[in-house]
Design a protein around this motif. Structure first.
Motif, PDB file in Angstrom:
ATOM      1  N   THR A 177       0.904  -0.920   0.005  1.00 15.11           N
ATOM      2  CA  THR A 177       0.232   0.021  -0.220  1.00 15.11           C
ATOM      3  C   THR A 177       0.533   1.447  -0.144  1.00 15.11           C
ATOM      4  O   THR A 177       1.715   1.093   0.345  1.00 15.11           O
ATOM      5  CB  THR A 177      -1.131   0.042   1.565  1.00 15.11           C
ATOM      6  OG1 THR A 177      -1.942   0.971   0.474  1.00 15.11           O
ATOM      7  CG2 THR A 177      -0.358   0.179   2.587  1.00 15.11           C
ATOM      8  N   THR A 178       0.381   2.446  -0.991  1.00 13.91           N
ATOM      9  CA  THR A 178       0.870   3.717  -0.626  1.00 13.91           C
ATOM     10  C   THR A 178       1.761   4.525   0.905  1.00 13.91           C
ATOM     11  O   THR A 178       2.492   4.228   0.332  1.00 13.91           O
ATOM     12  CB  THR A 178      -0.119   4.885  -0.568  1.00 13.91           C
ATOM     13  OG1 THR A 178      -0.989   4.416  -1.740  1.00 13.91           O
ATOM     14  CG2 THR A 178       0.413   5.740  -1.476  1.00 13.91           C
TER      15      THR A 178
ATOM     16  N   THR B 260     -11.001   0.453  -3.747  1.00 11.42           N
ATOM     17  CA  THR B 260     -11.280   1.345  -2.680  1.00 11.42           C
ATOM     18  C   THR B 260     -12.577   2.098  -2.877  1.00 11.42           C
ATOM     19  O   THR B 260     -13.296   2.156  -2.131  1.00 11.42           O
ATOM     20  CB  THR B 260     -10.350   2.086  -1.910  1.00 11.42           C
ATOM     21  OG1 THR B 260      -8.853   1.646  -1.885  1.00 11.42           O
ATOM     22  CG2 THR B 260      -9.864   3.229  -0.799  1.00 11.42           C
TER      23      THR B 260
ATOM     24  N   ASN C  14      -2.576  10.743   5.155  1.00 10.95           N
ATOM     25  CA  ASN C  14      -1.693  11.966   6.199  1.00 10.95           C
ATOM     26  C   ASN C  14      -2.284  11.810   7.816  1.00 10.95           C
ATOM     27  O   ASN C  14      -3.245  10.668   7.734  1.00 10.95           O
ATOM     28  CB  ASN C  14      -2.072  13.254   5.466  1.00 10.95           C
ATOM     29  CG  ASN C  14      -0.568  14.064   6.309  1.00 10.95           C
ATOM     30  OD1 ASN C  14      -0.291  13.645   7.043  1.00 10.95           O
ATOM     31  ND2 ASN C  14      -0.559  15.349   5.158  1.00 10.95           N
TER      32      ASN C  14
ATOM     33  N   LEU D  51     -12.753  -2.475   5.430  1.00 11.48           N
ATOM     34  CA  LEU D  51     -12.276  -3.837   5.793  1.00 11.48           C
ATOM     35  C   LEU D  51     -12.518  -3.898   7.026  1.00 11.48           C
ATOM     36  O   LEU D  51     -12.805  -4.660   7.634  1.00 11.48           O
ATOM     37  CB  LEU D  51     -10.659  -4.064   6.233  1.00 11.48           C
ATOM     38  CG  LEU D  51     -10.195  -4.071   4.342  1.00 11.48           C
ATOM     39  CD1 LEU D  51      -8.995  -3.100   3.569  1.00 11.48           C
ATOM     40  CD2 LEU D  51      -9.617  -4.797   3.915  1.00 11.48           C
TER      41      LEU D  51
HETATM   42  N1  LIG Z   1      -9.050   0.964   2.632  1.00 10.73           N
HETATM   43  C1  LIG Z   1      -7.863   0.491   1.511  1.00 10.73           C
HETATM   44  O1  LIG Z   1      -9.002  -0.623   1.053  1.00 10.73           O
HETATM   45  C2  LIG Z   1      -7.163   1.342   1.183  1.00 10.73           C
HETATM   46  C3  LIG Z   1      -6.033   1.239  -0.685  1.00 10.73           C
HETATM   47  C4  LIG Z   1      -4.979   1.331  -1.418  1.00 10.73           C
HETATM   48  C5  LIG Z   1      -4.260   2.157  -0.653  1.00 10.73           C
HETATM   49  N2  LIG Z   1      -5.205   3.312   0.929  1.00 10.73           N
HETATM   50  C6  LIG Z   1      -4.629   4.102   1.700  1.00 10.73           C
HETATM   51  O2  LIG Z   1      -5.346   4.900   1.362  1.00 10.73           O
HETATM   52  C7  LIG Z   1      -4.330   6.183   1.138  1.00 10.73           C
HETATM   53  C8  LIG Z   1      -4.644   7.588   0.203  1.00 10.73           C
HETATM   54  O3  LIG Z   1      -3.945   6.267  -1.159  1.00 10.73           O
HETATM   55  P1  LIG Z   1      -3.757   6.743  -2.126  1.00 10.73           P
HETATM   56  O4  LIG Z   1      -3.082   6.231  -3.150  1.00 10.73           O
HETATM   57  O5  LIG Z   1      -4.574   7.449  -3.103  1.00 10.73           O
HETATM   58  O6  LIG Z   1      -2.412   7.573  -2.162  1.00 10.73           O
HETATM   59  P2  LIG Z   1      -2.043   9.170  -2.954  1.00 10.73           P
HETATM   60  O7  LIG Z   1      -0.557   9.286  -2.739  1.00 10.73           O
HETATM   61  O8  LIG Z   1      -2.065   8.465  -4.461  1.00 10.73           O
HETATM   62  O9  LIG Z   1      -3.387  10.207  -2.437  1.00 10.73           O
HETATM   63  C9  LIG Z   1      -3.001  10.962  -1.713  1.00 10.73           C
HETATM   64  C10 LIG Z   1      -3.896  12.198  -1.364  1.00 10.73           C
HETATM   65  O10 LIG Z   1      -4.118  12.641  -0.584  1.00 10.73           O
HETATM   66  C11 LIG Z   1      -3.586  14.623  -0.513  1.00 10.73           C
HETATM   67  N3  LIG Z   1      -3.634  14.732   0.997  1.00 10.73           N
HETATM   68  C12 LIG Z   1      -1.991  14.748   1.360  1.00 10.73           C
HETATM   69  N4  LIG Z   1      -2.719  15.275   2.457  1.00 10.73           N
HETATM   70  C13 LIG Z   1      -3.391  15.879   2.466  1.00 10.73           C
HETATM   71  C14 LIG Z   1      -4.640  16.219   3.811  1.00 10.73           C
HETATM   72  N5  LIG Z   1      -4.421  17.455   4.350  1.00 10.73           N
HETATM   73  N6  LIG Z   1      -5.169  16.843   3.079  1.00 10.73           N
HETATM   74  C15 LIG Z   1      -6.302  17.054   1.649  1.00 10.73           C
HETATM   75  N7  LIG Z   1      -5.579  16.222   1.063  1.00 10.73           N
HETATM   76  C16 LIG Z   1      -4.400  15.379   1.313  1.00 10.73           C
HETATM   77  C17 LIG Z   1      -1.976  14.351  -1.402  1.00 10.73           C
HETATM   78  O11 LIG Z   1      -1.879  15.244  -2.306  1.00 10.73           O
HETATM   79  C18 LIG Z   1      -2.310  13.004  -2.666  1.00 10.73           C
HETATM   80  O12 LIG Z   1      -3.471  13.646  -3.556  1.00 10.73           O
HETATM   81  C19 LIG Z   1      -3.214   5.879   1.871  1.00 10.73           C
HETATM   82  O13 LIG Z   1      -2.950   5.111   3.401  1.00 10.73           O
HETATM   83  C20 LIG Z   1      -2.879   4.013   1.070  1.00 10.73           C
HETATM   84  O14 LIG Z   1      -2.295   3.442   2.033  1.00 10.73           O
HETATM   85  C21 LIG Z   1      -6.616   2.639   1.600  1.00 10.73           C
END
Ligand SMILES: NC(=O)c1ccc[n+]([C@@H]2O[C@H](COP(=O)([O-])OP(=O)(O)OC[C@H]3O[C@@H](n4cnc5c(N)ncnc54)[C@H](O)[C@@H]3O)[C@@H](O)[C@H]2O)c1
Length: 424
Positions: free
Chosen positions: A155-156, A193, A276, A347
């Motif tokens: 994951t990210t 997601t 974040n 989840l």
């Molecule tokens: N729920 C799930 O099953 C699942 C699946 C995949 C990823 N994730 C998790 O979800 C999160 C996001 O993943 P992603 O792949 O979309 O990441 P990503 O890096 O592509 O996107 C995150 C976005 O959030 C923005 N951001 C950062 N701080 C912020 C704030 N204070 N307010 C608003 N926006 C803000 C960033 O600029 C970025 O565009 C990670 O924690 C990742 O591990 C969860």
């Protein structure tokens, strides 16, 4: 007497239902199935000990079965205290003889004890979702770290954490960033997601989304998927972003974009997916409507400032519905509903991503594990991308399983595309 398989699960008697769900998910994981068949014959992971710290779901069970078919000795632990499917964990131990350490709702000491159990399995390859396993090995178990061939990260947030360790010179073994493969983030993060987060919110609350104002914080791959699915359900979506390019993209995708302080009084449902910390804070809760629903689908439960919410509340009623806690704010008396204790709502309150999308993520994981085994001793302690060949193989197999054939370039087109005389 048959030797008991080690593990720590809620109740082995749940295994029957777990097995049914694992086999149901298997139908929708044809790419992983094709890899499993090949692994069964060629045994690319023969004798290798693998520990995986992943969400213990039916899809993960099928990945573990594939790795085992490849000859590996696999042990599993949970990558989140609330995401374990107890019936699946029971079936993994009872029906497939895979040591599994995971109980839904486990407290923090048990969560970390389970990670230690996965480390005691003495892995040479690890799989992680959030980098908790790698972090523990890297910081506390130098002997295990010295034997690791490579670790795969799902994951990210985990990849961000590992890149920070690499930058600080703290990463002791190679990591392959499965999250950054297009066969992963374009589908799992976006469509997986997007759909499963809506599923979690609906299972927890049973609200009608049509006509609500739905605030998505973070317009990354997960946020894009969530915003598009919420729109599809009839919500009016507001996006909160800190990155100007992504904010612009959200605007041109048709969403209202504004800071959280402006969105707070407008939203009916808020969901963070930013990776974040403290994205929704006290000053935002105070501005929200009575009855606002707040949840998170990012990896860690730090995106919503829950201690802050507690500190401005006069009372908390736990479990007004399953996965819903009611916080009543001091002075105003407004009620805020927090879902799944701020943990990944898809989840915790639903079943995570559908199997057909995890098919690609976990096919990429399985092929990356094979790649690591083939390159034992050749990789450096840094974060690697998944080789392009693996991404193309996964996409090709997925298309094949969907009975979709695609256009092929003619020899003339191949020559044209690589020539400097374009246009002639
Ligand atoms: N729920 C799930 O099953 C699942 C699946 C995949 C990823 N994730 C998790 O979800 C999160 C996001 O993943 P992603 O792949 O979309 O990441 P990503 O890096 O592509 O996107 C995150 C976005 O959030 C923005 N951001 C950062 N701080 C912020 C704030 N204070 N307010 C608003 N926006 C803000 C960033 O600029 C970025 O565009 C990670 O924690 C990742 O591990 C969860």
């Amino acid at each position: 007497m048959k030797k008991a398989i080690p593990g720590d699960v809620k109740d082995l008697r749940l295994s029957k239902e777990g097995k049914r769900r694992i086999l149901w998910a298997e139908h929708d994981m044809p790419v992983l199935g094709m890899i499993e068949q090949r692994f069964r014959k060629t045994k690319p992971l023969k004798g290798l000990r693998i520990s995986a710290c992943l969400h213990i779901t039916a899809e993960t069970a099928n990945l573990a079965r594939t790795l085992k078919a490849g000859g590996a000795h696999v042990a599993l632990c949970a990558s989140n205290p609330l995401s374990t499917q107890d019936d699946v964990a029971a079936s993994l131990v009872k029906d497939w003889g895979i040591p599994t350490y995971a109980i839904k709702g486990e407290n923090n000491p048990t969560y970390y004890k389970h990670i230690e159990a996965a480390i005691a399995h003495n892995p040479r390859i690890t799989l992680d979702d959030g980098a908790d396993l790698v972090h523990a090995i890297n910081s506390k178990h130098p002997e295990v770290a010295s034997r690791i061939i490579a670790s795969m990260e799902e994951t990210t947030t985990g990849v961000n954490r590992l890149r920070a360790m690499e930058r600080d010179g703290k990463l002791k073994f190679p990591v392959i960033s499965v999250n950054d493969a297009r066969t992963k983030y374009l589908f799992d993060n976006r469509y997986g997601t997007g759909q499963s987060t809506i599923d979690g919110i609906l299972r927890a609350t049973d609200i009608l989304l049509a006509g609500t104002v739905f605030v998505v914080a973070g317009y990354g791959w997960c946020g894009r998927g969530l915003a598009s699915r919420a729109t599809g359900m009839g919500s009016n979506v507001i996006v909160v972003e800190t990155d100007p390019i992504r904010a612009l993209e959200a605007t041109m995708d048709g969403f209202r974009v504004m800071p959280m302080s402006k969105a707070s009084p407008l939203g009916d449902v808020f969901c963070t997916v930013s990776g974040n910390t403290k994205v929704i804070r006290k000053e935002h809760f105070r501005l929200m409507k009575d009855g606002a629903i707040v949840c998170n689908s990012g990896h860690f439960n730090v995106e919503i400032d829950i201690p802050g919410l507690k500190s401005i509340s006069s009372g908390v009623k736990k479990g007004v519905r399953r996965f819903v806690d009611q916080y009543t704010l001091k002075k105003s008396g407004k009620r805020i509903y927090l879902l799944a204790e701020g943990r990944l709502v898809n989840l915790a309150a639903a079943e995570g991503h559908p199997a057909s999308v995890m098919d690609m993520s976990f096919a990429t994981q399985a092929l990356s594990a094979e790649y690591a085994a083939k390159n034992d001793g050749k990789l450096l302690p840094k974060v690697y991308n998944v080789p392009e060949k693996i991404e193309r193989e996964v996409a090709t197999l997925k298309l094949k399983s969907m009975n979709i054939s695609i256009e092929k370039m003619t020899a003339e087109q191949v020559a044209y595309m690589s020539s400097s005389e374009l246009g002639t």
